[in-house]
Design a protein around this motif. Sequence first.
Motif, PDB file in Angstrom:
ATOM      1  N   LEU A  60       3.622   2.806  -5.104  1.00  0.00           N
ATOM      2  CA  LEU A  60       3.210   2.893  -3.700  1.00  0.00           C
ATOM      3  C   LEU A  60       2.835   1.509  -3.170  1.00  0.00           C
ATOM      4  CD1 LEU A  60       0.990   6.126  -3.731  1.00  0.00           C
ATOM      5  CD2 LEU A  60       3.191   5.837  -2.559  1.00  0.00           C
ATOM      6  N   VAL A  61       2.061   0.776  -3.958  1.00  0.00           N
ATOM      7  CA  VAL A  61       1.624  -0.563  -3.553  1.00  0.00           C
ATOM      8  C   VAL A  61       2.822  -1.506  -3.454  1.00  0.00           C
ATOM      9  CG1 VAL A  61       0.275  -2.580  -4.276  1.00  0.00           C
ATOM     10  CG2 VAL A  61      -0.724  -0.292  -4.415  1.00  0.00           C
ATOM     11  N   ILE A  62       3.709  -1.464  -4.432  1.00  0.00           N
ATOM     12  CA  ILE A  62       4.871  -2.356  -4.416  1.00  0.00           C
ATOM     13  C   ILE A  62       5.763  -2.066  -3.214  1.00  0.00           C
ATOM     14  CG2 ILE A  62       7.016  -2.957  -5.621  1.00  0.00           C
ATOM     15  CD1 ILE A  62       5.419  -2.606  -8.271  1.00  0.00           C
ATOM     16  N   LEU A  63       6.021  -0.808  -2.936  1.00  0.00           N
ATOM     17  CA  LEU A  63       6.891  -0.488  -1.791  1.00  0.00           C
ATOM     18  C   LEU A  63       6.237  -0.844  -0.464  1.00  0.00           C
ATOM     19  CD1 LEU A  63       8.767   2.805  -2.669  1.00  0.00           C
ATOM     20  CD2 LEU A  63       9.695   0.508  -2.360  1.00  0.00           C
ATOM     21  N   ARG A  64       4.944  -0.569  -0.334  1.00  0.00           N
ATOM     22  CA  ARG A  64       4.258  -0.965   0.907  1.00  0.00           C
ATOM     23  C   ARG A  64       4.309  -2.479   1.067  1.00  0.00           C
ATOM     24  NH1 ARG A  64       3.291   0.634   6.014  1.00  0.00           N
ATOM     25  NH2 ARG A  64       1.306  -0.179   6.771  1.00  0.00           N
ATOM     26  N   THR A  65       4.104  -3.193  -0.019  1.00  0.00           N
ATOM     27  CA  THR A  65       4.187  -4.653   0.008  1.00  0.00           C
ATOM     28  C   THR A  65       5.595  -5.097   0.404  1.00  0.00           C
ATOM     29  OG1 THR A  65       2.443  -4.865  -1.649  1.00  0.00           O
ATOM     30  CG2 THR A  65       3.938  -6.743  -1.397  1.00  0.00           C
ATOM     31  N   ILE A  75      12.459  -3.358  -1.854  1.00  0.00           N
ATOM     32  CA  ILE A  75      12.559  -1.950  -1.454  1.00  0.00           C
ATOM     33  C   ILE A  75      13.703  -1.275  -2.194  1.00  0.00           C
ATOM     34  CG2 ILE A  75      12.982  -0.394   0.491  1.00  0.00           C
ATOM     35  CD1 ILE A  75      11.649  -2.698   2.249  1.00  0.00           C
ATOM     36  N   ALA A  76      14.847  -1.943  -2.260  1.00  0.00           N
ATOM     37  CA  ALA A  76      16.020  -1.367  -2.941  1.00  0.00           C
ATOM     38  C   ALA A  76      15.759  -1.158  -4.424  1.00  0.00           C
ATOM     39  CB  ALA A  76      17.238  -2.266  -2.738  1.00  0.00           C
ATOM     40  N   GLN A  77      15.088  -2.107  -5.068  1.00  0.00           N
ATOM     41  CA  GLN A  77      14.851  -1.990  -6.508  1.00  0.00           C
ATOM     42  C   GLN A  77      13.746  -0.983  -6.843  1.00  0.00           C
ATOM     43  OE1 GLN A  77      16.481  -3.035  -9.151  1.00  0.00           O
ATOM     44  NE2 GLN A  77      18.000  -4.048  -7.884  1.00  0.00           N
ATOM     45  N   HIS A  78      12.742  -0.881  -5.987  1.00  0.00           N
ATOM     46  CA  HIS A  78      11.594  -0.042  -6.350  1.00  0.00           C
ATOM     47  C   HIS A  78      11.632   1.370  -5.767  1.00  0.00           C
ATOM     48  CE1 HIS A  78       9.151  -2.563  -8.945  1.00  0.00           C
ATOM     49  NE2 HIS A  78       9.760  -3.557  -8.319  1.00  0.00           N
ATOM     50  N   THR A  79      12.511   1.652  -4.823  1.00  0.00           N
ATOM     51  CA  THR A  79      12.602   3.018  -4.304  1.00  0.00           C
ATOM     52  C   THR A  79      12.979   4.010  -5.405  1.00  0.00           C
ATOM     53  OG1 THR A  79      12.981   2.313  -2.030  1.00  0.00           O
ATOM     54  CG2 THR A  79      13.742   4.530  -2.629  1.00  0.00           C
ATOM     55  N   PRO A  80      13.995   3.740  -6.235  1.00  0.00           N
ATOM     56  CA  PRO A  80      14.285   4.696  -7.317  1.00  0.00           C
ATOM     57  C   PRO A  80      13.117   4.858  -8.291  1.00  0.00           C
ATOM     58  CG  PRO A  80      16.116   3.165  -7.043  1.00  0.00           C
ATOM     59  CD  PRO A  80      14.994   2.658  -6.193  1.00  0.00           C
ATOM     60  N   MET A  81      12.388   3.778  -8.545  1.00  0.00           N
ATOM     61  CA  MET A  81      11.233   3.879  -9.443  1.00  0.00           C
ATOM     62  C   MET A  81      10.140   4.728  -8.802  1.00  0.00           C
ATOM     63  SD  MET A  81      11.135   0.039 -10.949  1.00  0.00           S
ATOM     64  CE  MET A  81       9.796   0.409 -12.053  1.00  0.00           C
ATOM     65  N   ALA A  82       9.951   4.554  -7.500  1.00  0.00           N
ATOM     66  CA  ALA A  82       8.950   5.346  -6.780  1.00  0.00           C
ATOM     67  C   ALA A  82       9.326   6.830  -6.813  1.00  0.00           C
ATOM     68  CB  ALA A  82       8.834   4.851  -5.340  1.00  0.00           C
ATOM     69  N   LEU A 111      -4.404   6.608  -0.029  1.00  0.00           N
ATOM     70  CA  LEU A 111      -4.473   6.129   1.351  1.00  0.00           C
ATOM     71  C   LEU A 111      -5.390   4.910   1.452  1.00  0.00           C
ATOM     72  CD1 LEU A 111      -3.402   6.606   4.161  1.00  0.00           C
ATOM     73  CD2 LEU A 111      -5.263   8.221   4.542  1.00  0.00           C
ATOM     74  N   THR A 112      -6.499   4.931   0.759  1.00  0.00           N
ATOM     75  CA  THR A 112      -7.405   3.772   0.755  1.00  0.00           C
ATOM     76  C   THR A 112      -6.691   2.540   0.206  1.00  0.00           C
ATOM     77  OG1 THR A 112      -9.401   5.114   0.588  1.00  0.00           O
ATOM     78  CG2 THR A 112      -9.559   2.847  -0.204  1.00  0.00           C
ATOM     79  N   VAL A 113      -5.968   2.701  -0.890  1.00  0.00           N
ATOM     80  CA  VAL A 113      -5.252   1.570  -1.494  1.00  0.00           C
ATOM     81  C   VAL A 113      -4.155   1.067  -0.552  1.00  0.00           C
ATOM     82  CG1 VAL A 113      -3.699   0.915  -3.381  1.00  0.00           C
ATOM     83  CG2 VAL A 113      -5.809   2.164  -3.870  1.00  0.00           C
ATOM     84  N   LEU A 114      -3.457   1.965   0.098  1.00  0.00           N
ATOM     85  CA  LEU A 114      -2.396   1.553   1.023  1.00  0.00           C
ATOM     86  C   LEU A 114      -2.973   0.868   2.257  1.00  0.00           C
ATOM     87  CD1 LEU A 114      -0.059   4.630   0.626  1.00  0.00           C
ATOM     88  CD2 LEU A 114       0.356   2.286  -0.193  1.00  0.00           C
ATOM     89  N   GLU A 115      -4.112   1.346   2.730  1.00  0.00           N
ATOM     90  CA  GLU A 115      -4.783   0.672   3.852  1.00  0.00           C
ATOM     91  C   GLU A 115      -5.256  -0.714   3.428  1.00  0.00           C
ATOM     92  OE1 GLU A 115      -7.813   3.500   4.893  1.00  0.00           O
ATOM     93  OE2 GLU A 115      -6.411   4.758   6.009  1.00  0.00           O
ATOM     94  N   MET A 116      -5.744  -0.827   2.202  1.00  0.00           N
ATOM     95  CA  MET A 116      -6.178  -2.115   1.681  1.00  0.00           C
ATOM     96  C   MET A 116      -4.985  -3.067   1.569  1.00  0.00           C
ATOM     97  SD  MET A 116      -8.068  -2.967  -1.943  1.00  0.00           S
ATOM     98  CE  MET A 116      -6.586  -2.791  -2.932  1.00  0.00           C
ATOM     99  N   THR A 117      -3.869  -2.578   1.056  1.00  0.00           N
ATOM    100  CA  THR A 117      -2.659  -3.391   0.939  1.00  0.00           C
ATOM    101  C   THR A 117      -2.230  -3.884   2.314  1.00  0.00           C
ATOM    102  OG1 THR A 117      -1.959  -2.088  -0.982  1.00  0.00           O
ATOM    103  CG2 THR A 117      -0.252  -3.374   0.130  1.00  0.00           C
ATOM    104  N   THR A 118      -2.222  -2.985   3.280  1.00  0.00           N
ATOM    105  CA  THR A 118      -1.812  -3.332   4.639  1.00  0.00           C
ATOM    106  C   THR A 118      -2.737  -4.369   5.248  1.00  0.00           C
ATOM    107  OG1 THR A 118      -0.871  -1.123   4.917  1.00  0.00           O
ATOM    108  CG2 THR A 118      -1.335  -2.388   6.934  1.00  0.00           C
ATOM    109  N   GLU A 119      -4.026  -4.129   5.141  1.00  0.00           N
ATOM    110  CA  GLU A 119      -4.976  -5.067   5.744  1.00  0.00           C
ATOM    111  C   GLU A 119      -4.879  -6.447   5.092  1.00  0.00           C
ATOM    112  OE1 GLU A 119      -8.909  -3.727   7.119  1.00  0.00           O
ATOM    113  OE2 GLU A 119      -9.721  -5.234   5.741  1.00  0.00           O
TER     114      GLU A 119
END
Length: 177
Positions: A60-65, A75-82, A111-119
């Motif tokens: 989740l963190v890698i794809l959001r990043t 995105i292409a490499q980590h979508t299948p892993m996700a 959601l907290t981790v994704l918000e943290m990644t985004t911020e």
Amino acid sequence: MTRIGYCANMPDQVRELVDERGNLNVYRALAHAGPPFAGWMLAGRAALTSNVVPARLRELVILRTGHLMKCPYEIAQHTPMAEGAGIGSRQLRALAADGRLADGGFTPAELTVLEMTTELLTTASLTPALLDRARESLGDERLLEVLMIINRWSGLALMINALDVDIDTDTHFAMPH
């Protein structure tokens, strides 16, 4: 097309590390760095094989990043892993840079981790309140490892974007052992 040729002649340790991950274009481009690249790959192996951050949360963190860094290669490499880690299409859409995280059906901790990644990636900082929420949800060890994942994959995205590395069409990322 990549702005730097892919390295063909590598020291044995570098070749082994590149092959371990699937002989991807990104690693063949970065392999020109030689010994520093080998150390960087070993640190990446530690991030990918750690049990501290579950695979689902890591992806989740890698794809959001990847989305926030505008890096189609990641995105292409980590979508299948996700997808392999149980992340569905609704969640994949929510992870997009213009996606609404609240629409993804993520757990409160995710959601907290994704918000943290985004911020962190959009402001280069974290508010004390969000950091406190993340610490409460994750604990210090997991929080710091998540920060290291954000650091690693945002830095990787910068290198990929700078070099304009070609997306691999026939080869996919292989998890290290």
